[in-house]
Scaffold this motif. Structure first.
Motif, PDB file in Angstrom:
ATOM      1  N   GLU A 112     -40.049 -15.030   1.519  1.00 12.20           N
ATOM      2  CA  GLU A 112     -40.346 -13.791   0.360  1.00 12.20           C
ATOM      3  C   GLU A 112     -40.095 -12.174   0.751  1.00 12.20           C
ATOM      4  OE1 GLU A 112     -43.595 -14.489  -2.046  1.00 12.20           O
ATOM      5  OE2 GLU A 112     -43.228 -12.553  -3.401  1.00 12.20           O
ATOM      6  N   LYS A 113     -40.901 -12.431   2.065  1.00 17.02           N
ATOM      7  CA  LYS A 113     -41.257 -10.971   2.451  1.00 17.02           C
ATOM      8  C   LYS A 113     -39.868 -10.396   3.136  1.00 17.02           C
ATOM      9  CE  LYS A 113     -42.451  -9.505   7.247  1.00 17.02           C
ATOM     10  NZ  LYS A 113     -42.597  -9.836   8.536  1.00 17.02           N
ATOM     11  N   ASN A 147     -31.722 -13.645  -6.584  1.00 13.90           N
ATOM     12  CA  ASN A 147     -32.770 -14.537  -7.651  1.00 13.90           C
ATOM     13  C   ASN A 147     -33.867 -14.849  -6.890  1.00 13.90           C
ATOM     14  OD1 ASN A 147     -34.097 -16.587  -8.981  1.00 13.90           O
ATOM     15  ND2 ASN A 147     -32.074 -17.734  -9.335  1.00 13.90           N
ATOM     16  N   ALA A 148     -34.927 -14.386  -7.083  1.00 15.70           N
ATOM     17  CA  ALA A 148     -36.233 -14.634  -6.312  1.00 15.70           C
ATOM     18  C   ALA A 148     -36.769 -15.919  -6.404  1.00 15.70           C
ATOM     19  CB  ALA A 148     -37.152 -13.796  -6.944  1.00 15.70           C
ATOM     20  N   ASN A 149     -36.298 -16.638  -7.234  1.00 14.19           N
ATOM     21  CA  ASN A 149     -36.853 -18.095  -7.410  1.00 14.19           C
ATOM     22  C   ASN A 149     -36.333 -19.063  -6.025  1.00 14.19           C
ATOM     23  OD1 ASN A 149     -37.611 -17.930  -9.990  1.00 14.19           O
ATOM     24  ND2 ASN A 149     -35.743 -18.840 -10.637  1.00 14.19           N
ATOM     25  N   ASP A 150     -35.391 -18.850  -5.383  1.00 11.23           N
ATOM     26  CA  ASP A 150     -35.293 -19.124  -4.025  1.00 11.23           C
ATOM     27  C   ASP A 150     -34.515 -18.510  -3.149  1.00 11.23           C
ATOM     28  OD1 ASP A 150     -32.661 -19.318  -4.724  1.00 11.23           O
ATOM     29  OD2 ASP A 150     -32.326 -21.313  -4.301  1.00 11.23           O
ATOM     30  N   ASN A 151     -35.186 -17.281  -3.096  1.00  9.82           N
ATOM     31  CA  ASN A 151     -34.539 -16.134  -1.992  1.00  9.82           C
ATOM     32  C   ASN A 151     -33.328 -16.099  -1.950  1.00  9.82           C
ATOM     33  OD1 ASN A 151     -37.260 -15.661  -1.855  1.00  9.82           O
ATOM     34  ND2 ASN A 151     -37.324 -17.218   0.095  1.00  9.82           N
ATOM     35  N   TYR A 152     -32.434 -16.071  -3.057  1.00  9.92           N
ATOM     36  CA  TYR A 152     -30.967 -16.173  -2.977  1.00  9.92           C
ATOM     37  C   TYR A 152     -30.506 -14.455  -2.927  1.00  9.92           C
ATOM     38  CZ  TYR A 152     -26.270 -15.986  -4.597  1.00  9.92           C
ATOM     39  OH  TYR A 152     -24.957 -15.541  -4.947  1.00  9.92           O
ATOM     40  N   PRO A 170     -42.612 -21.279  19.109  1.00 12.35           N
ATOM     41  CA  PRO A 170     -41.563 -20.965  18.160  1.00 12.35           C
ATOM     42  C   PRO A 170     -42.223 -20.190  16.909  1.00 12.35           C
ATOM     43  CG  PRO A 170     -42.082 -23.229  17.922  1.00 12.35           C
ATOM     44  CD  PRO A 170     -42.927 -22.688  18.950  1.00 12.35           C
ATOM     45  N   SER A 171     -41.257 -19.763  15.916  1.00 10.08           N
ATOM     46  CA  SER A 171     -41.614 -18.990  14.848  1.00 10.08           C
ATOM     47  C   SER A 171     -42.523 -19.631  13.697  1.00 10.08           C
ATOM     48  CB  SER A 171     -40.453 -18.314  14.226  1.00 10.08           C
ATOM     49  OG  SER A 171     -40.864 -17.499  12.965  1.00 10.08           O
ATOM     50  N   GLU A 172     -43.319 -19.165  13.300  1.00  8.29           N
ATOM     51  CA  GLU A 172     -44.270 -19.647  11.985  1.00  8.29           C
ATOM     52  C   GLU A 172     -43.392 -19.697  10.757  1.00  8.29           C
ATOM     53  OE1 GLU A 172     -44.495 -16.774  13.653  1.00  8.29           O
ATOM     54  OE2 GLU A 172     -45.284 -15.500  12.175  1.00  8.29           O
ATOM     55  N   MET A 173     -42.326 -18.720  10.798  1.00 11.78           N
ATOM     56  CA  MET A 173     -41.567 -18.702   9.598  1.00 11.78           C
ATOM     57  C   MET A 173     -40.607 -20.052   9.198  1.00 11.78           C
ATOM     58  SD  MET A 173     -40.703 -14.851   8.897  1.00 11.78           S
ATOM     59  CE  MET A 173     -41.661 -13.468   9.573  1.00 11.78           C
ATOM     60  N   THR A 174     -40.312 -20.588  10.227  1.00 12.32           N
ATOM     61  CA  THR A 174     -39.638 -22.066   9.879  1.00 12.32           C
ATOM     62  C   THR A 174     -40.459 -23.228  10.307  1.00 12.32           C
ATOM     63  OG1 THR A 174     -38.379 -21.376  12.102  1.00 12.32           O
ATOM     64  CG2 THR A 174     -37.076 -21.153  10.111  1.00 12.32           C
ATOM     65  N   PRO A 175     -41.584 -23.338   9.670  1.00  6.71           N
ATOM     66  CA  PRO A 175     -42.404 -24.377   9.887  1.00  6.71           C
ATOM     67  C   PRO A 175     -41.799 -25.783  10.001  1.00  6.71           C
ATOM     68  CG  PRO A 175     -42.886 -23.777   7.633  1.00  6.71           C
ATOM     69  CD  PRO A 175     -41.812 -22.660   8.288  1.00  6.71           C
ATOM     70  N   ASN A 176     -40.916 -26.219   9.040  1.00  7.14           N
ATOM     71  CA  ASN A 176     -40.526 -27.708   9.230  1.00  7.14           C
ATOM     72  C   ASN A 176     -39.739 -27.894  10.709  1.00  7.14           C
ATOM     73  OD1 ASN A 176     -41.080 -28.624   6.475  1.00  7.14           O
ATOM     74  ND2 ASN A 176     -40.224 -26.673   5.831  1.00  7.14           N
ATOM     75  N   THR A 177     -38.920 -26.800  10.968  1.00  9.53           N
ATOM     76  CA  THR A 177     -38.164 -27.030  12.128  1.00  9.53           C
ATOM     77  C   THR A 177     -39.172 -26.905  13.234  1.00  9.53           C
ATOM     78  OG1 THR A 177     -36.434 -25.741  11.006  1.00  9.53           O
ATOM     79  CG2 THR A 177     -36.177 -26.184  13.388  1.00  9.53           C
ATOM     80  N   SER A 208     -34.922  -4.707  -1.662  1.00 13.07           N
ATOM     81  CA  SER A 208     -35.217  -3.151  -1.785  1.00 13.07           C
ATOM     82  C   SER A 208     -34.074  -2.252  -1.202  1.00 13.07           C
ATOM     83  CB  SER A 208     -36.607  -2.804  -1.038  1.00 13.07           C
ATOM     84  OG  SER A 208     -36.352  -2.823   0.244  1.00 13.07           O
ATOM     85  N   TYR A 209     -33.502  -2.745  -0.231  1.00  9.93           N
ATOM     86  CA  TYR A 209     -32.384  -2.083   0.371  1.00  9.93           C
ATOM     87  C   TYR A 209     -31.203  -2.073  -0.965  1.00  9.93           C
ATOM     88  CZ  TYR A 209     -33.869  -3.059   5.168  1.00  9.93           C
ATOM     89  OH  TYR A 209     -34.768  -3.067   6.405  1.00  9.93           O
ATOM     90  N   ILE A 210     -31.073  -2.980  -1.527  1.00 11.65           N
ATOM     91  CA  ILE A 210     -29.917  -2.887  -2.450  1.00 11.65           C
ATOM     92  C   ILE A 210     -30.383  -1.981  -3.478  1.00 11.65           C
ATOM     93  CG2 ILE A 210     -28.745  -4.385  -4.393  1.00 11.65           C
ATOM     94  CD1 ILE A 210     -28.880  -6.637  -2.583  1.00 11.65           C
ATOM     95  N   GLU A 211     -31.595  -1.883  -4.057  1.00 12.30           N
ATOM     96  CA  GLU A 211     -32.229  -1.184  -4.945  1.00 12.30           C
ATOM     97  C   GLU A 211     -31.974   0.380  -4.529  1.00 12.30           C
ATOM     98  OE1 GLU A 211     -32.512  -1.877  -8.001  1.00 12.30           O
ATOM     99  OE2 GLU A 211     -31.979  -4.032  -7.487  1.00 12.30           O
TER     100      GLU A 211
END
Ligand code: NAD
Length: 466
Positions: free
Chosen positions: A290-291, A317-322, A141-148, A298-301
């Motif tokens: 974050e990636k 909001n970068a604090n929690d990738n919202y 599986p993916s490394e990007m969802t490590p808890n799952t 960057s698309y929005i900007e």
């Protein structure tokens, strides 16, 4: 350097005929054990892991991860006996004295590599098909969802022996090691870019592949569509899983006469679903990391720089990738929003005057995984379907074709190769072995050498009449 997974691979290779020669009752028993693990033992752990990974609401986890895997298991349990049965086929006259059938046998040792966006669904649904078909499997599986991934590793360890099913956690380096091994089949779900790497690696051993990929899925809203109903469905489909769905509407082509009504209905529906403060909504998640947050913002900007119109959202909001659910129009064609797969909560819309434009726009891009058409006109719908190609299509709905187990799921070219789900998944993991049994009385032997004039006449007759 020795491949760190060679020993595991070899243990599955040695065991493949034990597993492959299991009958349907033995396979069903395994599927039932997996079902209990998902439905009961690990249900809460899975919900919490997905929440920890990207704040996926529990109800979305229940519906889009657990339900779909459990349904896949139920369908396999109900049908496995008939799927596994030899399928007898007809005998042409020229082969009189023989009988033929298709035997569904496992491919052998399989590799399943899955992405992060529906990690449980996209790891375990193919696993169900692989078990049903009688294979041994290594899952990555993916490394990007490590808890799952950690919870899934626990489940696999708990339910299966390593020489039958094993789950290996880790990143691209792990994939690279695994891809060097001579698997019999590789089932990959992920991006088209990595899909090409997988296919290249598979070619070294001529492993067969199923590639479930992505891309830009268009959504057409024509002049006859019921805009209110269309919008309610599109907003749900787009922002489900925070827009991180391979079959999410990637962009909307709306008839120019419906544009204003579409935007107004869209804004209202977004407020109704996620409130005026979506950041606080329990129905809306976060971008996975974050990636991807940086890529999407960057698309929005870039859209802002291009003086596109943001009708709704656009904040983050970068604090929690919202990233706020966002609707944008008047985007120049070169902007990444109209060229890259968005895979996040941003929806670009474009207007059109006639359906020729729609068809040529869609066909100017790579063939999509899904295409959605909202229309009351059969003529318009047929025109769009007949003049485009896509892996799947919903008419007046979005995404739910994925959940009908009677349908094959998959893409075409850039959006994928091969099909999955239920019987189609079982077939993806099976070798359809062609078996012909000849009886001693079969007249075919009259054609064995030495060749004579009489035999030439029999051949002439066969070519002409049989
Ligand atoms: P990805 O292609 O980056 O990664 C998928 C898997 O491949 C991960 O396990 C990752 O570790 C591995 N991987 C990444 N780079 C690799 C490399 N160079 N060599 C070997 N393995 C590598 O995809 P993702 O970001 O996890 O998922 C998003 C993509 O998946 C989107 O394009 C989306 O449309 C697609 N997707 C398709 C489906 C489908 O059913 N068709 C479903 C979900 C997602």
């Amino acid at each position: 350097m020795k491949n760190p997974y060679l020993q595991l691979f070899n243990s599955q290779k040695e065991n493949q005929f034990n597993i492959g020669n299991s009958n349907y009752k033995q396979r069903i028993k395994k599927l039932k054990t997996l079902k209990v693990a998902l439905e009961k033992t690990y249900k809460q752990d899975i919900r919490e892991a997905l929440y920890a990974d990207f704040k996926k609401p529990y109800i979305e986890t229940d519906l889009t991860e657990l339900y779909l895997v459990i349904k896949e298991i139920k369908v396999a349990i109900s049908n496995l006996k008939s799927w596994m049965r030899n399928k007898h086929v007809g005998t042409p006259l020229a082969l009189l004295g023989t009988t033929s059938w298709i035997k569904y046998e496992p491919k052998g040792v399989c590799l399943i590599i899955s992405p992060w966006n529906y990690p449980v669904n996209l790891t375990f649904c193919p696993l169900v098909s692989a078990i049903a078909a009688g294979n041994t499997v290594i899952l990555k599986p993916s490394e990007m969802t490590p808890n799952t991934s950690r919870v899934m590793a626990k489940i696999v360890k708990d339910v299966f022996n390593e020489n039958e099913i094993a789950l290996v956690e880790g990143d691209v380096e792990v994939s690279k090691h695994l891809l060097k091994l001579p698997f019999n089949h590789i089932f990959f779900t992920g991006s088209p870019a990595v899909g090409k790497i997988i296919m290249e690696a598979a070619s070294k051993h001529l492993a067969s592949v199923t590639l479930e990929l992505g891309g830009k899925s268009p959504t057409v809203v024509d002049e006859t569509a019921n805009v209110q109903t269309a919008v309610k469905s599109i907003v749900w489909g787009k922002y489900l899983n925070t827009g991180q769905t391979c079959i999410a509407p990637d962009y909307v082509l709306v008839h120019e006469s419906k544009k204003e009504a579409f935007i107004e209905a869209f804004k209202m529906t977004m407020d109704n679903y996620y409130s005026k403060k979506p950041e606080k909504s329990k129905s809306f998640g976060r971008v996975v990391n974050e990636k991807h947050f940086k890529r999407l913002t960057s698309y929005i900007e870039a859209a802002k720089e291009d003086k596109a119109i943001i009708h709704k959202g656009g904040n983050y909001n970068a604090n929690d990738n919202y990233i706020e659910p966002t609707l944008i129009s008047k985007i120049p064609e070169r902007n990444p929003l109209l060229n890259e797969e968005i895979f996040g909560p941003i929806l670009p819309i474009k207007t059109y005057k006639n359906l020729n434009e729609v068809v040529s726009y869609i066909n100017s891009k790579a063939r999509p995984l899904a295409l959605y058409m909202y229309s009351k006109s059969k003529k318009n719908t047929n025109y769009v379907i007949k003049n485009t190609r896509s892996g799947g299509t919903c008419i007046n709905s979005t995404e739910i074709h994925f959940t009908n187990h009677e349908l094959p799921f998959g893409g075409i070219n850039n959006s994928g190769i091969g099909k999955s789900h239920s019987y189609f998944g079982f077939k993806a993991f099976s070798n359809e072995r062609a078996v012909l049994k000849s009886y001693w009385s079969a007249p075919l032997k009259v054609l064995f050498p030495p060749y004579t004039n009489f035999k030439q006449k029999v051949v002439d007759f066969t070519i002409k009449w049989l």
